[in-house]
Structure formats: C-alpha cells, structure tokens
Motif scaffolding. Sequence first.
Motif, PDB file in Angstrom:
ATOM      1  N   LYS A 282      24.054  76.800  66.654  1.00 34.89           N
ATOM      2  CA  LYS A 282      25.326  76.865  66.715  1.00 34.89           C
ATOM      3  C   LYS A 282      26.040  75.448  67.256  1.00 34.89           C
ATOM      4  O   LYS A 282      27.217  75.303  67.822  1.00 34.89           O
ATOM      5  N   ALA A 283      25.075  74.457  67.318  1.00 34.52           N
ATOM      6  CA  ALA A 283      25.454  73.230  67.907  1.00 34.52           C
ATOM      7  C   ALA A 283      24.814  72.053  67.481  1.00 34.52           C
ATOM      8  O   ALA A 283      24.414  71.075  68.050  1.00 34.52           O
ATOM      9  N   ASP A 284      24.106  72.187  66.501  1.00 34.35           N
ATOM     10  CA  ASP A 284      23.243  71.156  65.826  1.00 34.35           C
ATOM     11  C   ASP A 284      24.004  70.120  65.125  1.00 34.35           C
ATOM     12  O   ASP A 284      23.870  68.888  65.091  1.00 34.35           O
ATOM     13  N   ALA A 285      25.468  70.407  64.474  1.00 34.94           N
ATOM     14  CA  ALA A 285      26.408  69.526  63.909  1.00 34.94           C
ATOM     15  C   ALA A 285      27.857  69.907  64.474  1.00 34.94           C
ATOM     16  O   ALA A 285      28.138  71.224  64.517  1.00 34.94           O
ATOM     17  N   ILE A 286      28.616  68.892  64.184  1.00 39.83           N
ATOM     18  CA  ILE A 286      30.260  69.245  64.477  1.00 39.83           C
ATOM     19  C   ILE A 286      30.768  68.549  63.273  1.00 39.83           C
ATOM     20  O   ILE A 286      30.841  67.456  63.106  1.00 39.83           O
ATOM     21  N   ASP A 287      31.564  69.352  62.610  1.00 32.76           N
ATOM     22  CA  ASP A 287      32.568  68.703  61.828  1.00 32.76           C
ATOM     23  C   ASP A 287      33.818  69.250  61.889  1.00 32.76           C
ATOM     24  O   ASP A 287      34.413  70.501  62.409  1.00 32.76           O
ATOM     25  N   LEU A 288      34.647  68.595  61.275  1.00 29.02           N
ATOM     26  CA  LEU A 288      36.393  68.697  61.082  1.00 29.02           C
ATOM     27  C   LEU A 288      36.911  68.929  59.944  1.00 29.02           C
ATOM     28  O   LEU A 288      36.596  68.194  59.068  1.00 29.02           O
TER      29      LEU A 288
ATOM     30  N   GLY B 159      46.329  82.709  49.533  1.00 30.80           N
ATOM     31  CA  GLY B 159      45.073  83.543  49.996  1.00 30.80           C
ATOM     32  C   GLY B 159      43.810  83.046  49.674  1.00 30.80           C
ATOM     33  O   GLY B 159      42.650  83.516  50.411  1.00 30.80           O
ATOM     34  N   ALA B 160      43.651  82.065  48.654  1.00 32.77           N
ATOM     35  CA  ALA B 160      42.500  81.444  48.552  1.00 32.77           C
ATOM     36  C   ALA B 160      42.387  80.323  49.108  1.00 32.77           C
ATOM     37  O   ALA B 160      42.863  79.153  49.146  1.00 32.77           O
ATOM     38  N   VAL B 161      41.289  80.176  50.130  1.00 28.62           N
ATOM     39  CA  VAL B 161      41.237  78.950  51.148  1.00 28.62           C
ATOM     40  C   VAL B 161      40.130  78.038  50.488  1.00 28.62           C
ATOM     41  O   VAL B 161      39.067  78.557  50.266  1.00 28.62           O
ATOM     42  N   THR B 162      40.371  76.761  50.592  1.00 29.03           N
ATOM     43  CA  THR B 162      39.604  75.653  50.426  1.00 29.03           C
ATOM     44  C   THR B 162      39.516  74.765  51.478  1.00 29.03           C
ATOM     45  O   THR B 162      40.620  74.700  52.160  1.00 29.03           O
ATOM     46  N   VAL B 163      38.486  74.216  51.821  1.00 30.17           N
ATOM     47  CA  VAL B 163      38.605  73.343  52.948  1.00 30.17           C
ATOM     48  C   VAL B 163      37.909  71.932  52.558  1.00 30.17           C
ATOM     49  O   VAL B 163      37.019  71.765  51.758  1.00 30.17           O
ATOM     50  N   VAL B 164      38.648  70.712  53.326  1.00 31.66           N
ATOM     51  CA  VAL B 164      37.909  69.604  52.958  1.00 31.66           C
ATOM     52  C   VAL B 164      37.423  69.071  54.542  1.00 31.66           C
ATOM     53  O   VAL B 164      37.830  69.118  55.636  1.00 31.66           O
ATOM     54  N   ASN B 165      36.264  68.394  54.288  1.00 29.53           N
ATOM     55  CA  ASN B 165      35.503  68.017  55.491  1.00 29.53           C
ATOM     56  C   ASN B 165      35.806  66.352  55.787  1.00 29.53           C
ATOM     57  O   ASN B 165      35.686  65.751  55.013  1.00 29.53           O
ATOM     58  N   GLY B 166      36.500  66.513  56.872  1.00 30.47           N
ATOM     59  CA  GLY B 166      37.086  65.239  57.279  1.00 30.47           C
ATOM     60  C   GLY B 166      36.258  64.272  58.083  1.00 30.47           C
ATOM     61  O   GLY B 166      36.733  63.421  58.689  1.00 30.47           O
ATOM     62  N   SER B 167      35.294  65.055  58.525  1.00 35.57           N
ATOM     63  CA  SER B 167      34.130  64.079  59.433  1.00 35.57           C
ATOM     64  C   SER B 167      33.676  63.011  58.726  1.00 35.57           C
ATOM     65  O   SER B 167      33.665  62.754  57.782  1.00 35.57           O
TER      66      SER B 167
END
Length: 83
Positions: free
Chosen positions: A61-67, A75-83
Amino acid sequence: MAGYQADDMRLMGGVPGQQLFTYRSSELIADITVSGYFDQAVEDYNLDTGDIIIVCSGATKADAIDLLVATNTSGAVTVVNGS
C-alpha cells in the motif's frame, strides 16, 4: 480484484467537487482506475466531479503514488490518472 473498500478511503478536506481524498490499496493502479471502481464512494463520501484522490497502491500500500481526478456522471464514476 478485491474492489473499492470504504475503510481504505479518507476525506482530507474540501467541499463536493473540490474534495481531497487519500486511498490506500494493495491492488495495482490499473485495477483501481477501472471505470466504476469508485461508484460506491459517491454514496459513502459524496465523491463528485473534480474531486482528487491520492492513491497509495501495491502490495505494501506504498509501492506507488498516483493522483486521480474523478468524474461522476449520475453515480457512475470514472477517474483520470494525473500522475
């Protein structure tokens, strides 16, 4: 894939649409960024479009950090990785 766990998410501050969360998971970021992964967080934390999630992931739970930036469409959630 274990999927979203409400106990692994913490609200750090803000207001809907401008909230900041941390999320810790032993899953890989590729699994966490799947569309619908955070759908339950809409009910649990009022997750909304524009909210930011700092994700600490991997076996420890600390191998990678992403934003991630969330988009909530009825109610349907999508995410964009800003890292």
